[in-house]
Design a protein around this motif. Sequence first.
Motif, mmCIF file in Angstrom:
data_model
loop_
_atom_site.group_PDB
_atom_site.id
_atom_site.type_symbol
_atom_site.label_atom_id
_atom_site.label_comp_id
_atom_site.label_asym_id
_atom_site.label_seq_id
_atom_site.Cartn_x
_atom_site.Cartn_y
_atom_site.Cartn_z
ATOM 1 N N ALA A 193 -32.464 -5.793 46.457
ATOM 2 C CA ALA A 193 -31.088 -5.663 46.977
ATOM 3 C C ALA A 193 -30.669 -4.190 47.000
ATOM 4 N N ARG A 194 -31.006 -3.487 45.932
ATOM 5 C CA ARG A 194 -30.615 -2.065 45.867
ATOM 6 C C ARG A 194 -31.294 -1.263 46.984
ATOM 7 N N ASP A 195 -32.622 -1.529 47.180
ATOM 8 C CA ASP A 195 -33.350 -0.780 48.219
ATOM 9 C C ASP A 195 -32.806 -1.111 49.612
ATOM 10 N N LEU A 196 -32.440 -2.382 49.820
ATOM 11 C CA LEU A 196 -31.888 -2.759 51.128
ATOM 12 C C LEU A 196 -30.542 -2.066 51.356
ATOM 13 N N ARG A 197 -29.692 -2.119 50.323
ATOM 14 C CA ARG A 197 -28.351 -1.499 50.481
ATOM 15 C C ARG A 197 -28.469 0.005 50.691
ATOM 16 N N GLY A 218 -44.575 -6.659 39.024
ATOM 17 C CA GLY A 218 -43.970 -5.494 39.685
ATOM 18 C C GLY A 218 -42.938 -4.774 38.831
ATOM 19 N N GLY A 219 -43.049 -4.887 37.513
ATOM 20 C CA GLY A 219 -42.084 -4.193 36.656
ATOM 21 C C GLY A 219 -40.790 -4.984 36.446
ATOM 22 N N GLY A 220 -40.724 -6.195 37.005
ATOM 23 C CA GLY A 220 -39.555 -7.066 36.754
ATOM 24 C C GLY A 220 -38.319 -6.673 37.562
ATOM 25 N N ASN A 221 -37.239 -7.443 37.337
ATOM 26 C CA ASN A 221 -35.953 -7.137 37.994
ATOM 27 C C ASN A 221 -36.071 -7.041 39.508
ATOM 28 N N LEU A 241 -47.209 -19.039 38.936
ATOM 29 C CA LEU A 241 -47.465 -18.651 37.546
ATOM 30 C C LEU A 241 -46.584 -17.486 37.090
ATOM 31 N N THR A 242 -46.110 -16.663 38.015
ATOM 32 C CA THR A 242 -45.422 -15.419 37.650
ATOM 33 C C THR A 242 -43.905 -15.617 37.639
ATOM 34 N N PRO A 243 -43.274 -15.628 36.455
ATOM 35 C CA PRO A 243 -41.839 -15.927 36.392
ATOM 36 C C PRO A 243 -40.978 -14.970 37.199
ATOM 37 N N GLU A 244 -41.350 -13.685 37.200
ATOM 38 C CA GLU A 244 -40.527 -12.703 37.944
ATOM 39 C C GLU A 244 -40.495 -13.042 39.433
ATOM 40 N N LEU A 245 -41.612 -13.559 39.963
ATOM 41 C CA LEU A 245 -41.633 -13.902 41.389
ATOM 42 C C LEU A 245 -40.788 -15.149 41.645
ATOM 43 N N CYS A 246 -40.852 -16.117 40.726
ATOM 44 C CA CYS A 246 -40.034 -17.338 40.897
ATOM 45 C C CYS A 246 -38.553 -16.992 40.886
ATOM 46 N N ALA A 247 -38.151 -16.120 39.950
ATOM 47 C CA ALA A 247 -36.730 -15.750 39.852
ATOM 48 C C ALA A 247 -36.284 -15.033 41.128
#
Length: 273
Positions: A20-24, A11-14, A94-100
Amino acid sequence: MTGKIPDHYSGGGNLADRIARDLRAKGLEPAELATADFEALDEFHFRGRAATLELASQMRLTARSEVLDIGSGLGGVARTIAQTAGCHVTGIDLTPELCAAAAEISGWLGLSEKTLFLQGDATDLPFADNSFDAAITVHAAMNIAAKDRMYAEARRVLRPGGRFAIFDILQGEGGEMIFPVPWAAEPSISYLARPKEMETLLRAAGFKLLHSTDSTSESLRWLEQRTAGTGPSPLVPVTTRLLFGDGYTLMVQNQLRALRERRMLTCGFLYAA
Ligand SMILES: C[S@@+](CC[C@H](N)C(=O)[O-])C[C@H]1O[C@@H](n2cnc3c(N)ncnc32)[C@H](O)[C@@H]1O
């Protein structure tokens, strides 16, 4: 980590920062929300949290259970189980961005002690034999070609008698899949098994079948309600669309058609090790 599957899901990372930004931006503070509020984002599978609760109820969990979630994504399945059963859930994906992002969301919800998210491959699990009392996998095997290794690994890390709950997308009798779909923008990362093949693979891995269901018509109804906006509105306005942007609309349309034509099925299986 690169590879077609992590690239598809990253998903483009981060992700946590963007969530959090979209929720705020909508006036919501991530740490003030409840686990169930994230359902439209972090339960990335048909029938959302209701399906997870159904599976969890079949897994004979206690507060002392050690549970493995294979292909844990953003961690909704793991958190729902950890919170409702009071047990510890380890997710592997398998996807590090999702784990983080999964770890960060657990932190917002006060579930860091009850959930752990590790990057790894379902076909080569980084756990000792007999490490878990129960295991679950939801909508992950459709990205995994070596299902024989995936199920052999699940069997190896489960204690004898441990329950293995599976909820997957399978190949139906109505024709080949149409792409893109949420698990694959194109066919090279999609590996759908037929129901009988699943049963053969799991039996070969040493599992005993306790129960199986075909929930395709319920999944179709659920997706029709969601896309028509006639189902319950998402509790938070950040959804799985975050991972795929505008391309998500066509993915969902293709799923609707594939469910109606029974090109794809959604099936649940309950096994014992
Ligand atoms: C559609 S998502 C489902 C996520 C989660 N189970 C849920 O229901 O919310 C599929 C997930 O499977 C993961 N996955 C695909 N291949 C995998 C593999 N070989 N090992 C571990 N995870 C894998 C992907 O990274 C992705 O997070």
